[in-house]
Every structure is written in C-alpha cells, then in structure tokens.
Scaffold this motif. Structure first.
Motif, PDB file in Angstrom:
ATOM      1  N   GLU A 160      40.982  37.036  46.159  1.00 46.47           N
ATOM      2  CA  GLU A 160      41.624  37.060  47.474  1.00 46.47           C
ATOM      3  C   GLU A 160      42.356  38.387  47.613  1.00 46.47           C
ATOM      4  OE1 GLU A 160      43.562  33.229  48.813  1.00 46.47           O
ATOM      5  OE2 GLU A 160      45.304  34.390  48.141  1.00 46.47           O
ATOM      6  N   LYS A 161      42.182  39.028  48.743  1.00 51.78           N
ATOM      7  CA  LYS A 161      42.870  40.294  48.994  1.00 51.78           C
ATOM      8  C   LYS A 161      44.327  40.003  49.339  1.00 51.78           C
ATOM      9  CE  LYS A 161      42.598  44.321  52.006  1.00 51.78           C
ATOM     10  NZ  LYS A 161      42.719  45.523  51.426  1.00 51.78           N
ATOM     11  N   GLN A 162      45.244  40.704  48.678  1.00 55.98           N
ATOM     12  CA  GLN A 162      46.684  40.581  48.904  1.00 55.98           C
ATOM     13  C   GLN A 162      47.217  41.985  49.205  1.00 55.98           C
ATOM     14  OE1 GLN A 162      48.814  37.602  48.186  1.00 55.98           O
ATOM     15  NE2 GLN A 162      46.848  36.575  48.397  1.00 55.98           N
ATOM     16  N   GLY A 163      47.000  42.470  50.421  1.00 56.89           N
ATOM     17  CA  GLY A 163      47.378  43.844  50.740  1.00 56.89           C
ATOM     18  C   GLY A 163      46.480  44.795  49.978  1.00 56.89           C
ATOM     19  N   GLU A 164      47.073  45.652  49.154  1.00 54.19           N
ATOM     20  CA  GLU A 164      46.304  46.593  48.327  1.00 54.19           C
ATOM     21  C   GLU A 164      46.011  46.022  46.940  1.00 54.19           C
ATOM     22  OE1 GLU A 164      44.875  49.498  49.361  1.00 54.19           O
ATOM     23  OE2 GLU A 164      45.518  48.691  51.287  1.00 54.19           O
ATOM     24  N   ARG A 165      46.257  44.734  46.763  1.00 56.98           N
ATOM     25  CA  ARG A 165      46.002  44.060  45.493  1.00 56.98           C
ATOM     26  C   ARG A 165      44.855  43.077  45.654  1.00 56.98           C
ATOM     27  NH1 ARG A 165      51.877  42.162  43.134  1.00 56.98           N
ATOM     28  NH2 ARG A 165      52.854  44.208  43.183  1.00 56.98           N
ATOM     29  N   THR A 166      44.269  42.723  44.515  1.00 50.42           N
ATOM     30  CA  THR A 166      43.299  41.638  44.492  1.00 50.42           C
ATOM     31  C   THR A 166      43.839  40.550  43.589  1.00 50.42           C
ATOM     32  OG1 THR A 166      41.402  43.073  44.881  1.00 50.42           O
ATOM     33  CG2 THR A 166      40.956  40.953  43.838  1.00 50.42           C
ATOM     34  N   ARG A 167      43.892  39.338  44.110  1.00 52.15           N
ATOM     35  CA  ARG A 167      44.298  38.175  43.306  1.00 52.15           C
ATOM     36  C   ARG A 167      43.030  37.519  42.776  1.00 52.15           C
ATOM     37  NH1 ARG A 167      49.021  34.876  45.483  1.00 52.15           N
ATOM     38  NH2 ARG A 167      50.019  36.628  44.418  1.00 52.15           N
ATOM     39  N   VAL A 168      42.967  37.372  41.457  1.00 54.68           N
ATOM     40  CA  VAL A 168      41.830  36.762  40.789  1.00 54.68           C
ATOM     41  C   VAL A 168      42.240  35.362  40.364  1.00 54.68           C
ATOM     42  CG1 VAL A 168      40.250  36.905  38.819  1.00 54.68           C
ATOM     43  CG2 VAL A 168      41.000  39.009  39.981  1.00 54.68           C
ATOM     44  N   TYR A 169      41.488  34.358  40.802  1.00 55.38           N
ATOM     45  CA  TYR A 169      41.736  32.966  40.431  1.00 55.38           C
ATOM     46  C   TYR A 169      40.755  32.598  39.321  1.00 55.38           C
ATOM     47  CZ  TYR A 169      44.335  32.410  44.817  1.00 55.38           C
ATOM     48  OH  TYR A 169      45.241  32.523  45.830  1.00 55.38           O
ATOM     49  N   PHE A 170      41.275  31.985  38.251  1.00 55.20           N
ATOM     50  CA  PHE A 170      40.393  31.591  37.151  1.00 55.20           C
ATOM     51  C   PHE A 170      40.823  30.255  36.578  1.00 55.20           C
ATOM     52  CE2 PHE A 170      43.862  33.811  35.091  1.00 55.20           C
ATOM     53  CZ  PHE A 170      44.076  33.106  33.919  1.00 55.20           C
TER      54      PHE A 170
END
Length: 189
Positions: A160-170
């Motif tokens: 999921e895009k969080q601004g300039e970050r990417t959140r990785v769900y695992f």
C-alpha cells in the motif's frame, strides 16, 4: 498482560495488565499460541527487512508485528514492482528453509562496534543482539524463534502506498497456514 517493563535500580520487573487485580499473589501463564505467533512474525520481520536491505538497499522505517492479522513494514520508496517483492519473499523463504540458527546475546559497546548492524541500538547498556546466523544482526529485546525454520513460511500479501513510502503487509507461520487454508480475497499489488 499488556507489557513488561524493567524499572529502577536495582531493576524491578513491572507487569502492565489490562484490568484491575485482587490484592495478593497472582498466577500468570504465557499464552503459548500468541507467543509463538509473535515469535514467528518478529523473526520473519527481521528476515524480510534484511532481505530488502540486502537486495535493494531499502531500510525499514517502521514495523508493526501482529500474529493474528498481517504484520507490516514501511519502506522508503514510493513503489515496488511485483518482481522486487517476489525476490525479497523468495530470499526470506530460502533462509527459512535453510533453518538457520537465530542467536540472541548481549554485547559490550566495544563488541558492538565489530558487528555489521542493520541499525543502531536504542539503548547504551545491556545491548541484546538478535542474529540470524550470518545474515542479520539487529539490537532487539523482543521474542524470536530459535531458528528460521520455526517461522514456517513467509508470504507478502499486499502493499500500500503511504505517501513516499510503501507499506508491505506479510504473514508468517501459523497465520500464513491459516491464510492458505482459508484464502482471503487478496488485493492486487
């Protein structure tokens, strides 16, 4: 119980609970299922984080560990390709299948300087290192598996895009098994 803290000198362990207790002795027990799930996800987070560092030079900015819903880690990049995610997931699972030992030990500040740490410690004394044999060295006080094989499997389920970050769900371990047994609708990357 919500947390355990070490306070004072000499140190005293304080158990933070979620409800009032009667005065007097209290019997406590560890929730073995919850602890195992947390250990699997925490060890998996160390492993996956180091895979992103090793493969792409991406340090994890923050992580959230949960054994009953997907855990997350935030990376300092706006997007990752499916190929990049598959590379990190495959490398993490390769280390899981190798069943590498996970060591935890305390080091002095002098010994600390000789270790290839992924990040600096948040404390200056009683520095505990969690080492995934020859791959990841991280200061950490949490609970972990004693070998990578105990993680079982690691699966990235979405990003999921969080601004300039990417959140990785695992997910990992028992939670991953449950996902495979009862598949959820998985969002596309």
């Amino acid at each position: 119980m919500i947390d355990v803290l070490k306070q004072g000198e000499p140190p005293v362990l304080v158990h933070v609970v979620d409800r009032p207790l009667a005065l007097g002795p209290v019997t406590a027990k560890i929730d073995a299922d919850r602890r195992l799930r947390h250990m699997q996800h925490h060890t998996a987070q160390h492993l996956l984080t180091q895979c992103f560092v090793h493969l792409f030079g991406l340090d994890t900015l923050s992580a959230n560990i949960n054994g009953y819903s997907p855990s997350t880690l935030d990376l300092p990049v706006a997007a990752l390709s499916k190929e990049n995610l598959a590379q990190a997931e495959n490398l993490a699972n390769r280390f899981i299948y190798e069943d590498r030992p996970v060591h935890s030990y305390f080091v002095t500040p002098q010994e600390l300087e000789k270790l290839p740490l992924r990040r600096a410690p948040k404390v200056s004394e009683d520095i505990r290192i969690v080492e995934i044999d020859g791959f990841d060295y991280t200061p950490c006080g949490g609970t972990h598996c004693t070998s990578t094989g105990q993680v079982g499997v690691l699966k990235i389920v979405k990003t999921e895009k969080q601004g300039e970050r990417t959140r990785v769900y695992f997910v990992a371990g028992w939670q991953a098994l449950q996902l495979f047994q009862f598949p959820l609708k998985q969002p596309a990357f």
